[in-house]
Scaffold this motif. Structure first.
Motif, PDB file in Angstrom:
ATOM      1  N   SER A   1     163.203 111.565  11.691  1.00  0.00           N
ATOM      2  CA  SER A   1     161.915 112.226  11.894  1.00  0.00           C
ATOM      3  C   SER A   1     160.867 111.169  12.229  1.00  0.00           C
ATOM      4  O   SER A   1     160.581 110.288  11.418  1.00  0.00           O
ATOM      5  N   LEU A   2     160.298 111.254  13.440  1.00  0.00           N
ATOM      6  CA  LEU A   2     159.288 110.300  13.897  1.00  0.00           C
ATOM      7  C   LEU A   2     158.032 111.064  14.299  1.00  0.00           C
ATOM      8  O   LEU A   2     157.969 111.618  15.395  1.00  0.00           O
ATOM      9  N   PRO A   3     157.032 111.150  13.422  1.00  0.00           N
ATOM     10  CA  PRO A   3     155.791 111.848  13.785  1.00  0.00           C
ATOM     11  C   PRO A   3     155.123 111.248  15.016  1.00  0.00           C
ATOM     12  O   PRO A   3     154.567 111.968  15.845  1.00  0.00           O
ATOM     13  N   VAL A   4     155.175 109.908  15.127  1.00  0.00           N
ATOM     14  CA  VAL A   4     154.569 109.215  16.265  1.00  0.00           C
ATOM     15  C   VAL A   4     155.559 108.187  16.788  1.00  0.00           C
ATOM     16  O   VAL A   4     156.144 107.419  16.014  1.00  0.00           O
ATOM     17  N   LEU A   5     155.758 108.180  18.092  1.00  0.00           N
ATOM     18  CA  LEU A   5     156.623 107.189  18.735  1.00  0.00           C
ATOM     19  C   LEU A   5     155.731 106.172  19.433  1.00  0.00           C
ATOM     20  O   LEU A   5     155.072 106.480  20.420  1.00  0.00           O
ATOM     21  N   ASN A   6     155.727 104.928  18.914  1.00  0.00           N
ATOM     22  CA  ASN A   6     154.833 103.902  19.452  1.00  0.00           C
ATOM     23  C   ASN A   6     155.462 103.092  20.576  1.00  0.00           C
ATOM     24  O   ASN A   6     154.753 102.423  21.322  1.00  0.00           O
ATOM     25  N   TYR A   7     156.785 103.110  20.685  1.00  0.00           N
ATOM     26  CA  TYR A   7     157.450 102.328  21.737  1.00  0.00           C
ATOM     27  C   TYR A   7     158.832 102.928  21.983  1.00  0.00           C
ATOM     28  O   TYR A   7     159.387 103.650  21.143  1.00  0.00           O
ATOM     29  N   TRP A   8     159.370 102.638  23.172  1.00  0.00           N
ATOM     30  CA  TRP A   8     160.716 103.078  23.524  1.00  0.00           C
ATOM     31  C   TRP A   8     161.418 101.954  24.283  1.00  0.00           C
ATOM     32  O   TRP A   8     160.775 101.297  25.126  1.00  0.00           O
TER      33      TRP A   8
END
Length: 397
Positions: free
Chosen positions: A264-271
């Motif tokens: 569970s990732l509420p916010v994805l800051n990088y990929w």
């Protein structure tokens, strides 16, 4: 089956018996978990909470039951009912073989499997051989006598997708389809698969005719990634699978298309969120001041714990060994530091301190014999602050 109950909504003018659940509709949702701890009723609530925390990650648990013997002790197994058969399948694939501790390793099976075993006839009948169905040759492009490379282009309003074969002096279209993807496409690292993105998930194509070889049911995927070995596939969506299941980053097994682990990732800051080792044996990410390394196929944290690395900023896997190079920023009087660490021992192989550092970029040589770092240094004087670049080679041994 006596313990299993289900609340059925009653609508006006309907007979409650018309809405009763049928065994064929519910038995596929039920799993049996063997080898749970045997304990008395005083510890039953605590044991139940621990088990539900594990199995709730695979889907919504509608109900559960832990049988007790005549001495009010658990019998070493439990029943769990999910909303549908897919969630039960996820639980079997993810939790079968799960080690709760050194003495308890779960054996997870579907209730219908037991029913099938009980209905085996006493008289043996030879199975009928099924006709052989040849699978698509996922490496067919390597048989090209000209050794041409392939690339895919998406163009036009109708998202026309074309795969081209290109050589030094000529090129031609291998396959072209209208609406093959709804956003973008990507080849796997070794060229075995072509992934296309759709509203309902990701489709995999392969073989000389690019026939469908797999599908990942994950709606509204915005990012996806293959592991370097192609055994695993990662998808991320801004929306979760369901309101009851907030997990939106999923690691799949490519060949079977099974959900192996979800986050569970509420916010994805990088990929990409995870970086993979060259052989797909490990994947890792940075969480605060910790380096989280997971092993496959268990998908669990290495040694069941995160590695504390104060002020870690970035890392990179060696292209041919299970080594990680990471760097830590300066902290007061402590200089920046680049470290090469062995996995899974987590022992440092080499390290170098760097001073007046504002940023570092890490580059491995293709064969993994050298590691280069690009260092941005901040030079301070009385009048101004400027930045220059430097580089350093770090010996591995």
């Amino acid at each position: 089956k006596q313990w299993y109950q289900r609340r059925v909504p009653i609508t006006a003018g309907s007979d409650i018996l018309d809405n009763r659940p049928h065994s064929s509709e519910t038995i596929e949702n039920v799993i049996i978990v063997d080898n749970i701890p045997v304990t008395d009723s005083s510890k039953l609530v605590k044991l139940t909470n621990v088990l539900l925390k594990i199995f709730s990650k695979c889907g919504k648990v509608e109900t559960h039951h832990i049988p007790l013997d005549e001495n009010s002790k658990t019998k070493g197994f439990m029943f769990i009912v999910y909303r549908n058969g897919q969630e039960a399948t996820n639980a079997i694939s993810s939790c079968n073989g799960y080690k709760l501790d050194k003495n308890h390793c779960f054996a997870v099976n579907r209730l219908s499997d037991f029913e099938h075993c009980m209905s085996i006839p006493d008289k043996w009948e030879d199975p009928k051989p099924e006709p052989y169905k040849p699978q698509a040759n996922l490496k067919s492009w390597m048989t090209d006598a000209e050794c041409f490379d392939q690339f895919a282009i998406v163009h036009g309003k109708n998202r026309n997708t074309a795969v081209h074969s290109c050589g030094p002096s000529q090129s031609f279209t291998v396959q072209q389809r209208e609406g093959w993807t709804e956003s973008h496409v990507k080849f796997s690292p070794k060229g075995s698969y072509l992934a296309t993105c759709h509203k309902q998930g990701i489709a995999l194509w392969g073989g000389p005719e690019f026939s469908k070889v797999g599908r990942f049911n994950h709606p509204n995927v915005t990012y996806f990634q293959f592991s370097p070995c192609e055994r695993y596939f990662v998808t991320y969506s801004k929306t979760s699978l369901s309101p009851e299941d907030p997990q939106n980053l999923i690691i799949w097994e490519t060949r079977s298309c099974l959900n192996k682990r979800a986050f569970s990732l509420p916010v994805l800051n990088y990929w990409p969120y995870f970086k993979w080792s060259h052989d797909g044996q490990y994947f890792a990410t940075i969480t605060g001041d910790n380096l989280s390394i997971y092993s496959t196929p268990s998908m669990k944290l290495l040694d069941n714990k995160k590695i504390s690395v104060q002020n870690i900023r970035d890392f990179s896997w060696c292209p041919c060994e299970n080594w990680i190079a990471y760097w830590q920023s300066e902290n007061k009087n402590i200089p920046a530091r680049v470290t090469i660490m062995d996995v899974p021992s987590c022992e440092p192989l080499s390290a170098k301190n760097l001073f007046n550092v504002s940023n570092i970029e890490i580059f491995w040589q293709n064969s993994g014999n050298y590691l280069a770092v690009k260092v941005d240094r901040t030079i301070k004087n009385k009048k101004e602050k400027s930045t220059d670049c430097d580089s350093a080679l770090i010996p591995l041994l």
